[in-house]
Design a protein around this motif. Structure first.
Motif: not given
Length: 94
Positions: A14-17, A53-59, A71-73, A76-77
């Motif tokens: 996920i972080l590779s994008n 959306g991807v970040l939200r779907e992945e929690g 608002y987004y935050c 994930s620790p």
């Protein structure tokens, strides 16, 4: 151990994008609304919505609505900890 390795690989994928990485970098500094993220990251609205959306779907992020603003935050620790390491290695002025 295998499950932990799989979870770590999923996070790294996920972080590779670059767009998602920039979004999480901004969110690691605190909650932001969509307009703020668009201005800070310089990503057009359709791409921004897709990547959020991807970040939200992945929690990795959560949302809250205040009037017309969303608002987004970071939710994930693990993602927050990895963003701290990446910041220290790549973003901190030496």
């Amino acid at each position: 151990m295998r499950l932990s390795a799989e979870a770590a690989c999923r996070l790294m994928k996920i972080l590779s994008n670059p767009d998602r990485l920039l979004l999480l970098c901004q969110l690691s500094q605190g909650e932001k609304n969509v307009g703020e993220l668009e201005a800070l990251v310089g990503v057009a609205q359709p791409t921004l919505s897709q990547q959020l959306g991807v970040l939200r779907e992945e929690g990795l992020v959560s949302t809250r609505r205040e009037g017309k603003n969303i608002y987004y935050c970071i939710n994930s620790p693990q993602a927050l900890a990895v963003m701290g390491v990446l910041y220290a290695q790549f973003c901190k002025i030496r």
